[in-house]
Design a protein around this motif. Structure first.
Motif, PDB file in Angstrom:
ATOM      1  N   GLN A  36      11.120 -16.419   3.230  1.00 49.06           N
ATOM      2  CA  GLN A  36      12.017 -15.850   2.227  1.00 49.06           C
ATOM      3  C   GLN A  36      11.314 -15.704   0.883  1.00 49.06           C
ATOM      4  N   ASP A  37      10.495 -16.688   0.529  1.00 46.10           N
ATOM      5  CA  ASP A  37       9.742 -16.618  -0.737  1.00 46.10           C
ATOM      6  C   ASP A  37       8.809 -15.409  -0.738  1.00 46.10           C
ATOM      7  N   TYR A  38       8.122 -15.208   0.377  1.00 44.76           N
ATOM      8  CA  TYR A  38       7.171 -14.092   0.440  1.00 44.76           C
ATOM      9  C   TYR A  38       7.887 -12.746   0.389  1.00 44.76           C
ATOM     10  N   LEU A  39       8.997 -12.617   1.109  1.00 46.21           N
ATOM     11  CA  LEU A  39       9.741 -11.356   1.096  1.00 46.21           C
ATOM     12  C   LEU A  39      10.264 -11.051  -0.304  1.00 46.21           C
ATOM     13  N   GLU A  40      10.743 -12.072  -1.005  1.00 45.37           N
ATOM     14  CA  GLU A  40      11.205 -11.873  -2.388  1.00 45.37           C
ATOM     15  C   GLU A  40      10.053 -11.460  -3.291  1.00 45.37           C
ATOM     16  N   LEU A  41       8.880 -12.063  -3.065  1.00 47.96           N
ATOM     17  CA  LEU A  41       7.715 -11.741  -3.878  1.00 47.96           C
ATOM     18  C   LEU A  41       7.301 -10.286  -3.688  1.00 47.96           C
ATOM     19  N   VAL A  42       7.254  -9.818  -2.443  1.00 47.22           N
ATOM     20  CA  VAL A  42       6.862  -8.434  -2.168  1.00 47.22           C
ATOM     21  C   VAL A  42       7.901  -7.469  -2.729  1.00 47.22           C
ATOM     22  N   ASP A  43       9.167  -7.809  -2.573  1.00 45.96           N
ATOM     23  CA  ASP A  43      10.226  -6.936  -3.099  1.00 45.96           C
ATOM     24  C   ASP A  43      10.138  -6.838  -4.618  1.00 45.96           C
ATOM     25  N   TRP A  44       9.947  -7.969  -5.278  1.00 54.17           N
ATOM     26  CA  TRP A  44       9.837  -7.988  -6.744  1.00 54.17           C
ATOM     27  C   TRP A  44       8.604  -7.201  -7.195  1.00 54.17           C
ATOM     28  N   SER A  45       7.494  -7.418  -6.521  1.00 49.07           N
ATOM     29  CA  SER A  45       6.257  -6.711  -6.880  1.00 49.07           C
ATOM     30  C   SER A  45       6.408  -5.211  -6.684  1.00 49.07           C
ATOM     31  N   GLY A  46       7.052  -4.816  -5.590  1.00 48.87           N
ATOM     32  CA  GLY A  46       7.252  -3.394  -5.318  1.00 48.87           C
ATOM     33  C   GLY A  46       8.092  -2.718  -6.379  1.00 48.87           C
ATOM     34  N   ASN A 104       0.805  -1.227   0.000  1.00 43.57           N
ATOM     35  CA  ASN A 104       0.000   0.000   0.000  1.00 43.57           C
ATOM     36  C   ASN A 104       0.838   1.277   0.000  1.00 43.57           C
ATOM     37  N   PRO A 105       1.832   1.431   0.885  1.00 53.19           N
ATOM     38  CA  PRO A 105       2.610   2.678   0.895  1.00 53.19           C
ATOM     39  C   PRO A 105       3.380   2.917  -0.394  1.00 53.19           C
ATOM     40  N   ILE A 106       3.818   1.848  -1.053  1.00 50.31           N
ATOM     41  CA  ILE A 106       4.555   2.007  -2.310  1.00 50.31           C
ATOM     42  C   ILE A 106       3.609   2.462  -3.416  1.00 50.31           C
ATOM     43  N   ARG A 107       2.417   1.867  -3.487  1.00 51.52           N
ATOM     44  CA  ARG A 107       1.445   2.310  -4.487  1.00 51.52           C
ATOM     45  C   ARG A 107       1.056   3.763  -4.263  1.00 51.52           C
ATOM     46  N   ALA A 108       0.963   4.172  -2.991  1.00 54.06           N
ATOM     47  CA  ALA A 108       0.566   5.545  -2.661  1.00 54.06           C
ATOM     48  C   ALA A 108       1.733   6.525  -2.697  1.00 54.06           C
ATOM     49  N   LYS A 109       2.923   6.008  -3.066  1.00 56.38           N
ATOM     50  CA  LYS A 109       4.145   6.826  -3.139  1.00 56.38           C
ATOM     51  C   LYS A 109       4.503   7.445  -1.785  1.00 56.38           C
ATOM     52  N   MET A 110       4.170   6.718  -0.714  1.00 59.97           N
ATOM     53  CA  MET A 110       4.559   7.134   0.631  1.00 59.97           C
ATOM     54  C   MET A 110       5.902   6.529   1.016  1.00 59.97           C
ATOM     55  N   ALA A 111       6.351   5.524   0.242  1.00 60.01           N
ATOM     56  CA  ALA A 111       7.629   4.866   0.497  1.00 60.01           C
ATOM     57  C   ALA A 111       8.169   4.329  -0.816  1.00 60.01           C
ATOM     58  N   ASP A 112       9.483   4.141  -0.863  1.00 60.55           N
ATOM     59  CA  ASP A 112      10.121   3.637  -2.080  1.00 60.55           C
ATOM     60  C   ASP A 112      10.359   2.136  -2.036  1.00 60.55           C
ATOM     61  N   THR A 113      10.510   1.583  -0.839  1.00 58.00           N
ATOM     62  CA  THR A 113      10.809   0.159  -0.691  1.00 58.00           C
ATOM     63  C   THR A 113       9.991  -0.417   0.459  1.00 58.00           C
ATOM     64  N   PRO A 114       9.805  -1.740   0.485  1.00 54.09           N
ATOM     65  CA  PRO A 114       9.065  -2.354   1.599  1.00 54.09           C
ATOM     66  C   PRO A 114       9.703  -2.069   2.957  1.00 54.09           C
ATOM     67  N   GLU A 115      11.036  -2.091   3.017  1.00 54.26           N
ATOM     68  CA  GLU A 115      11.690  -1.890   4.313  1.00 54.26           C
ATOM     69  C   GLU A 115      11.582  -0.466   4.838  1.00 54.26           C
ATOM     70  N   SER A 167       3.290  -4.275   8.287  1.00 50.54           N
ATOM     71  CA  SER A 167       3.792  -5.568   8.743  1.00 50.54           C
ATOM     72  C   SER A 167       5.059  -5.960   7.993  1.00 50.54           C
ATOM     73  N   ILE A 168       5.154  -5.575   6.720  1.00 51.69           N
ATOM     74  CA  ILE A 168       6.324  -5.989   5.938  1.00 51.69           C
ATOM     75  C   ILE A 168       7.596  -5.358   6.490  1.00 51.69           C
ATOM     76  N   GLN A 169       7.514  -4.136   6.997  1.00 52.84           N
ATOM     77  CA  GLN A 169       8.688  -3.510   7.598  1.00 52.84           C
ATOM     78  C   GLN A 169       9.118  -4.283   8.843  1.00 52.84           C
ATOM     79  N   GLN A 170       8.136  -4.691   9.641  1.00 57.89           N
ATOM     80  CA  GLN A 170       8.443  -5.493  10.830  1.00 57.89           C
ATOM     81  C   GLN A 170       9.081  -6.819  10.450  1.00 57.89           C
ATOM     82  N   ARG A 171       8.534  -7.467   9.440  1.00 62.37           N
ATOM     83  CA  ARG A 171       9.043  -8.785   9.045  1.00 62.37           C
ATOM     84  C   ARG A 171      10.468  -8.687   8.490  1.00 62.37           C
TER      85      ARG A 171
END
Length: 329
Positions: free
Chosen positions: A241-251, A187-198, A204-208
């Protein structure tokens, strides 16, 4: 006509639900009010803190969440096994963290002796409390009411702060669960509130990601248990690890916004879930708006409709197009 919440949330159908609650006030939930110049960014922390606090009390585990400028998302898992295992003492102690309880429960909490009739009466009341402690509507009520009180006090006003009903979507299978969690985390990346998941604050993704850097999973979130197997431990049916890679790739794909340009290095989880990359990126942008109350493969949706007594499901054609596995000859 809106359907009663109890007809949309059913443990027999699925334990996973995506909920969204939106603010109705012009000053927004968080962020900056351009008219007055006042900043309400600190309210995002209010919600994140309360969300995680309530998850410790309820038999509801948080799979994903994101607190935005005028709304928030949360994906919840109803942990019926945990609720059923609570003793009477645990139910009473948890309920007292939310409400005053009854005179009987207060006496019980002070370790005063109750006779057989009083204890039976308390057991009956605690049965209702146990059900409420695994009820998503009660969870959202406790979250929204406390935030509304804080915001009204800060704004020096009264009145409605949230929309009347929160929106919920039942996530019927692994495909819809993974797609919804990634949609929430991005959500924050789509809204241009952040550049990366971290760097996506109040998600939750930042926490993970932060915990994963130390080789751990955050204790306040529902853990990843790995791919489905027997016996399957409690947790999300994916590799972390699979999920984190998926979110990073999607972002990265969302930020680049290159129509039709798909990275050759696809995350392996997409192959396991049998979701086409182009469909996945569409889901990452449009999950909430595209699907209604039931989300999953067409087969899962039809089965859920039978269990819930629904004659038809709105959006089933999109479920068939974007979430159903391809037909192989």
């Amino acid at each position: 006509m809106a359907r009663p919440r109890k007809s949309l949330i059913s443990l027999e159908t699925t334990p996973y639900y995506h909920c969204v609650s939106r603010c109705v006030r012009r000053a927004f939930l968080c962020g900056k009010d351009e008219r007055t110049g006042r900043c309400f960014e600190h309210r995002r922390q209010w919600i994140e803190n309360r969300l995680l606090e309530l998850a410790e009390i309820f038999a509801l585990d948080i799979c994903a969440y994101a607190v935005m400028s005028n709304h928030y998302h949360v994906v919840l898992y109803i942990n019926a096994v945990q609720a059923d295992a609570w003793t009477l003492r645990e139910v009473v102690d948890r309920w007292h963290q939310l409400c005053k309880g009854s005179p009987l429960s207060q006496r019980y909490a002070r370790n005063e002796t109750l006779n057989a009739a009083e204890l039976a009466q308390l057991e009956e009341v605690a049965t209702e409390w146990r059900a409420r402690l695994m009820d998503i509507s009660w969870f959202m009520r406790m979250l929204n009411e406390s935030i509304a009180r804080q915001a009204n006090q800060e704004d020096g006003c009264t009145g409605r702060f949230w929309e009347g009903r929160f929106k919920s979507q039942a996530l019927l299978d692994e495909r819809s669960l993974a797609a919804c969690m990634a949609y929430v985390d991005l959500n924050p990346i789509r809204a241009k509130m952040a550049d990366t998941p971290e760097t996506s604050d109040h998600t939750s993704i930042q926490q993970r990601i932060s915990a994963a850097q130390d080789g751990k999973q955050p204790q306040q979130l529902f853990p990843f248990a790995g791919n489905p197997r027997e016996p399957m431990p409690m947790g999300l049916p994916f590799q972390l690890q699979d999920y984190l890679e998926l979110v990073d790739w999607s972002g990265r794909c969302l930020r680049e916004d290159k129509r039709g340009a798909i990275d050759e290095q696809l995350p392996p989880i997409l192959e396991r879930l049998q979701i086409a990359p182009r469909h996945w990126l569409y889901l990452s942008r449009n999950f909430e708006s595209r699907f209604k109350s039931l989300v999953g493969t067409a087969h899962s949706v039809r089965s859920a409709c039978e269990q819930l007594g629904k004659r038809w499901a709105q959006g089933i054609h999109d479920c068939e197009r974007y979430l159903s596995p391809p037909i192989t000859s």
